[in-house]
Motif scaffolding. Structure first.
Motif, PDB file in Angstrom:
ATOM      1  N   LYS A   2       0.855  -1.183   0.000  1.00  0.00           N
ATOM      2  CA  LYS A   2       0.000   0.000   0.000  1.00  0.00           C
ATOM      3  C   LYS A   2       0.889   1.231   0.000  1.00  0.00           C
ATOM      4  O   LYS A   2       1.667   1.451   0.917  1.00  0.00           O
ATOM      5  CB  LYS A   2      -0.912  -0.009   1.221  1.00  0.00           C
ATOM      6  CG  LYS A   2      -1.889  -1.147   1.212  1.00  0.00           C
ATOM      7  CD  LYS A   2      -2.709  -1.182   2.473  1.00  0.00           C
ATOM      8  CE  LYS A   2      -3.610  -2.408   2.455  1.00  0.00           C
ATOM      9  NZ  LYS A   2      -4.204  -2.664   3.744  1.00  0.00           N
ATOM     10  N   GLU A   3       0.739   2.014  -1.060  1.00  0.00           N
ATOM     11  CA  GLU A   3       1.623   3.160  -1.259  1.00  0.00           C
ATOM     12  C   GLU A   3       0.807   4.343  -1.785  1.00  0.00           C
ATOM     13  O   GLU A   3       0.052   4.208  -2.745  1.00  0.00           O
ATOM     14  CB  GLU A   3       2.692   2.759  -2.267  1.00  0.00           C
ATOM     15  CG  GLU A   3       3.828   3.681  -2.406  1.00  0.00           C
ATOM     16  CD  GLU A   3       4.917   3.079  -3.301  1.00  0.00           C
ATOM     17  OE1 GLU A   3       5.845   3.823  -3.612  1.00  0.00           O
ATOM     18  OE2 GLU A   3       4.830   1.892  -3.700  1.00  0.00           O
ATOM     19  N   VAL A   4       0.995   5.507  -1.127  1.00  0.00           N
ATOM     20  CA  VAL A   4       0.287   6.719  -1.509  1.00  0.00           C
ATOM     21  C   VAL A   4       1.284   7.845  -1.745  1.00  0.00           C
ATOM     22  O   VAL A   4       2.211   8.035  -0.969  1.00  0.00           O
ATOM     23  CB  VAL A   4      -0.717   7.144  -0.403  1.00  0.00           C
ATOM     24  CG1 VAL A   4      -1.206   8.563  -0.607  1.00  0.00           C
ATOM     25  CG2 VAL A   4      -1.902   6.191  -0.353  1.00  0.00           C
ATOM     26  N   VAL A   5       1.047   8.573  -2.821  1.00  0.00           N
ATOM     27  CA  VAL A   5       1.739   9.833  -3.061  1.00  0.00           C
ATOM     28  C   VAL A   5       0.717  10.901  -2.704  1.00  0.00           C
ATOM     29  O   VAL A   5      -0.389  10.910  -3.244  1.00  0.00           O
ATOM     30  CB  VAL A   5       2.181   9.971  -4.534  1.00  0.00           C
ATOM     31  CG1 VAL A   5       2.816  11.331  -4.766  1.00  0.00           C
ATOM     32  CG2 VAL A   5       3.118   8.838  -4.918  1.00  0.00           C
ATOM     33  N   ALA A  40      -7.068   9.841  -6.394  1.00  0.00           N
ATOM     34  CA  ALA A  40      -8.195  10.104  -5.502  1.00  0.00           C
ATOM     35  C   ALA A  40      -8.091  11.550  -5.023  1.00  0.00           C
ATOM     36  O   ALA A  40      -6.992  12.051  -4.796  1.00  0.00           O
ATOM     37  CB  ALA A  40      -8.166   9.152  -4.309  1.00  0.00           C
ATOM     38  N   GLU A  41      -9.252  12.192  -4.877  1.00  0.00           N
ATOM     39  CA  GLU A  41      -9.246  13.602  -4.470  1.00  0.00           C
ATOM     40  C   GLU A  41     -10.219  13.892  -3.342  1.00  0.00           C
ATOM     41  O   GLU A  41     -11.297  13.310  -3.267  1.00  0.00           O
ATOM     42  CB  GLU A  41      -9.660  14.498  -5.637  1.00  0.00           C
ATOM     43  CG  GLU A  41      -8.673  14.615  -6.738  1.00  0.00           C
ATOM     44  CD  GLU A  41      -9.075  15.700  -7.719  1.00  0.00           C
ATOM     45  OE1 GLU A  41      -8.642  16.850  -7.530  1.00  0.00           O
ATOM     46  OE2 GLU A  41      -9.820  15.380  -8.667  1.00  0.00           O
ATOM     47  N   VAL A 141      -3.060  10.853  -4.038  1.00  0.00           N
ATOM     48  CA  VAL A 141      -4.161  11.459  -3.301  1.00  0.00           C
ATOM     49  C   VAL A 141      -3.921  12.968  -3.254  1.00  0.00           C
ATOM     50  O   VAL A 141      -2.865  13.422  -2.809  1.00  0.00           O
ATOM     51  CB  VAL A 141      -4.274  10.897  -1.873  1.00  0.00           C
ATOM     52  CG1 VAL A 141      -5.398  11.589  -1.115  1.00  0.00           C
ATOM     53  CG2 VAL A 141      -4.513   9.390  -1.901  1.00  0.00           C
ATOM     54  N   ILE A 142      -4.910  13.713  -3.730  1.00  0.00           N
ATOM     55  CA  ILE A 142      -4.825  15.178  -3.748  1.00  0.00           C
ATOM     56  C   ILE A 142      -5.782  15.717  -2.696  1.00  0.00           C
ATOM     57  O   ILE A 142      -6.979  15.412  -2.722  1.00  0.00           O
ATOM     58  CB  ILE A 142      -5.174  15.735  -5.139  1.00  0.00           C
ATOM     59  CG1 ILE A 142      -4.267  15.108  -6.202  1.00  0.00           C
ATOM     60  CG2 ILE A 142      -5.061  17.263  -5.151  1.00  0.00           C
ATOM     61  CD1 ILE A 142      -4.659  15.431  -7.635  1.00  0.00           C
ATOM     62  N   VAL A 143      -5.224  16.501  -1.761  1.00  0.00           N
ATOM     63  CA  VAL A 143      -6.009  17.051  -0.654  1.00  0.00           C
ATOM     64  C   VAL A 143      -5.747  18.550  -0.522  1.00  0.00           C
ATOM     65  O   VAL A 143      -4.762  19.067  -1.038  1.00  0.00           O
ATOM     66  CB  VAL A 143      -5.669  16.347   0.683  1.00  0.00           C
ATOM     67  CG1 VAL A 143      -5.973  14.858   0.619  1.00  0.00           C
ATOM     68  CG2 VAL A 143      -4.219  16.580   1.093  1.00  0.00           C
ATOM     69  N   GLY A 144      -6.628  19.213   0.207  1.00  0.00           N
ATOM     70  CA  GLY A 144      -6.369  20.605   0.561  1.00  0.00           C
ATOM     71  C   GLY A 144      -5.109  20.683   1.407  1.00  0.00           C
ATOM     72  O   GLY A 144      -4.851  19.789   2.235  1.00  0.00           O
ATOM     73  N   ALA A 145      -4.323  21.722   1.205  1.00  0.00           N
ATOM     74  CA  ALA A 145      -3.034  21.856   1.884  1.00  0.00           C
ATOM     75  C   ALA A 145      -3.169  21.775   3.404  1.00  0.00           C
ATOM     76  O   ALA A 145      -2.279  21.247   4.081  1.00  0.00           O
ATOM     77  CB  ALA A 145      -2.370  23.163   1.478  1.00  0.00           C
ATOM     78  N   ASN A 146      -4.275  22.241   3.962  1.00  0.00           N
ATOM     79  CA  ASN A 146      -4.452  22.196   5.410  1.00  0.00           C
ATOM     80  C   ASN A 146      -4.626  20.771   5.941  1.00  0.00           C
ATOM     81  O   ASN A 146      -4.514  20.550   7.152  1.00  0.00           O
ATOM     82  CB  ASN A 146      -5.619  23.083   5.845  1.00  0.00           C
ATOM     83  CG  ASN A 146      -6.927  22.696   5.181  1.00  0.00           C
ATOM     84  OD1 ASN A 146      -6.960  22.349   4.003  1.00  0.00           O
ATOM     85  ND2 ASN A 146      -8.007  22.760   5.918  1.00  0.00           N
ATOM     86  N   HIS A 147      -4.863  19.818   5.075  1.00  0.00           N
ATOM     87  CA  HIS A 147      -5.011  18.409   5.484  1.00  0.00           C
ATOM     88  C   HIS A 147      -3.735  17.597   5.271  1.00  0.00           C
ATOM     89  O   HIS A 147      -3.653  16.457   5.718  1.00  0.00           O
ATOM     90  CB  HIS A 147      -6.129  17.733   4.680  1.00  0.00           C
ATOM     91  CG  HIS A 147      -7.470  18.323   4.905  1.00  0.00           C
ATOM     92  ND1 HIS A 147      -8.223  18.079   6.025  1.00  0.00           N
ATOM     93  CD2 HIS A 147      -8.211  19.158   4.129  1.00  0.00           C
ATOM     94  CE1 HIS A 147      -9.374  18.731   5.937  1.00  0.00           C
ATOM     95  NE2 HIS A 147      -9.387  19.390   4.804  1.00  0.00           N
ATOM     96  N   HIS A 163       4.639   8.940   0.150  1.00  0.00           N
ATOM     97  CA  HIS A 163       5.581   9.823  -0.535  1.00  0.00           C
ATOM     98  C   HIS A 163       4.941  11.212  -0.514  1.00  0.00           C
ATOM     99  O   HIS A 163       3.843  11.389  -1.041  1.00  0.00           O
ATOM    100  CB  HIS A 163       5.804   9.400  -1.985  1.00  0.00           C
ATOM    101  CG  HIS A 163       6.340   8.020  -2.126  1.00  0.00           C
ATOM    102  ND1 HIS A 163       7.674   7.720  -1.977  1.00  0.00           N
ATOM    103  CD2 HIS A 163       5.703   6.851  -2.393  1.00  0.00           C
ATOM    104  CE1 HIS A 163       7.849   6.429  -2.146  1.00  0.00           C
ATOM    105  NE2 HIS A 163       6.666   5.868  -2.404  1.00  0.00           N
ATOM    106  N   LYS A 164       5.619  12.167   0.081  1.00  0.00           N
ATOM    107  CA  LYS A 164       5.080  13.523   0.194  1.00  0.00           C
ATOM    108  C   LYS A 164       5.547  14.357  -1.000  1.00  0.00           C
ATOM    109  O   LYS A 164       6.673  14.830  -1.023  1.00  0.00           O
ATOM    110  CB  LYS A 164       5.513  14.142   1.513  1.00  0.00           C
ATOM    111  CG  LYS A 164       4.960  13.388   2.708  1.00  0.00           C
ATOM    112  CD  LYS A 164       5.438  14.002   4.015  1.00  0.00           C
ATOM    113  CE  LYS A 164       4.871  13.205   5.190  1.00  0.00           C
ATOM    114  NZ  LYS A 164       5.280  13.779   6.470  1.00  0.00           N
ATOM    115  N   ALA A 165       4.656  14.521  -1.974  1.00  0.00           N
ATOM    116  CA  ALA A 165       5.002  15.239  -3.201  1.00  0.00           C
ATOM    117  C   ALA A 165       5.164  16.733  -2.943  1.00  0.00           C
ATOM    118  O   ALA A 165       6.202  17.307  -3.241  1.00  0.00           O
ATOM    119  CB  ALA A 165       3.949  14.992  -4.273  1.00  0.00           C
TER     120      ALA A 165
END
Length: 173
Positions: A2-5, A40-41, A141-147, A163-165
């Motif tokens: 399980k891997e998320v950017v 995912a967004e 995964v694309i999120v609002g910067a505050n999250h 991985h923190k893009a």
């Protein structure tokens, strides 16, 4: 594995209202670097999304992981307007705490802690459930910067490689 950017930005950018060409190029770059299989967004489903366009062009799946606000009550998520009203009543304000420059640091601290506890953290747990249900890795995964930080930590706590893009694209790439 399980891997998320994870990529933090603004909804204005996600929706293509600003820097759309650059954002699309950045997403394409991340897809190639990390061999992304799905995006995912955290964004309202009714909006147009740059990431959805990228997915359509590349044949990837695109998912909205944020719960629809009409389900907040069922999920135990307090709406922002309710938190805003409660803070205004508690502190005898005639201005919203969303007008951050017009309220005291004490009010901001109260509002932010209530938002985290009663709204944001519960939404982020729903996002986690939704991406685990997708079971598609590696996932952008694309999120609002505050999250960005909170959700990154939640992923790590759940044994997902992160991985923190960018915490706040385009300011911090």
């Amino acid at each position: 594995m399980k891997e998320v950017v994870i990529l933090g930005t603004t909804h204005e950018i996600q929706e293509g209202n600003r820097l759309s060409v650059e954002f699309k190029a950045y997403i394409n770059k991340l897809v190639k670097i990390y061999n992304i299989s799905s995006i995912a967004e955290e964004i309202e489903d009714s909006n147009v999304h740059i990431a959805a366009t990228v997915c359509a062009e590349l044949g990837l799946s695109h998912e909205i992981i944020d719960p629809n606000p009409k389900y907040y009550k069922r999920l135990g998520i307090k709406p922002i307007a309710d938190i805003e009203y409660e803070v205004m009543q508690l502190h005898f304000l005639n201005v919203s705490p969303l007008n951050r420059d017009k309220v005291s640091p004490e009010v901001l601290l109260d509002f932010d802690s209530r938002m985290r506890e009663e709204h944001s953290s519960k939404r982020e747990k729903e996002w986690l459930k939704n991406i685990l249900a997708l079971n598609t890795w590696p996932l952008l995964v694309i999120v609002g910067a505050n999250h960005f930080t909170y959700f990154s930590d939640l992923l790590l706590e759940n044994k997902i490689k992160v991985h923190k893009a960018a915490p706040n694209w385009p300011r911090e790439k």
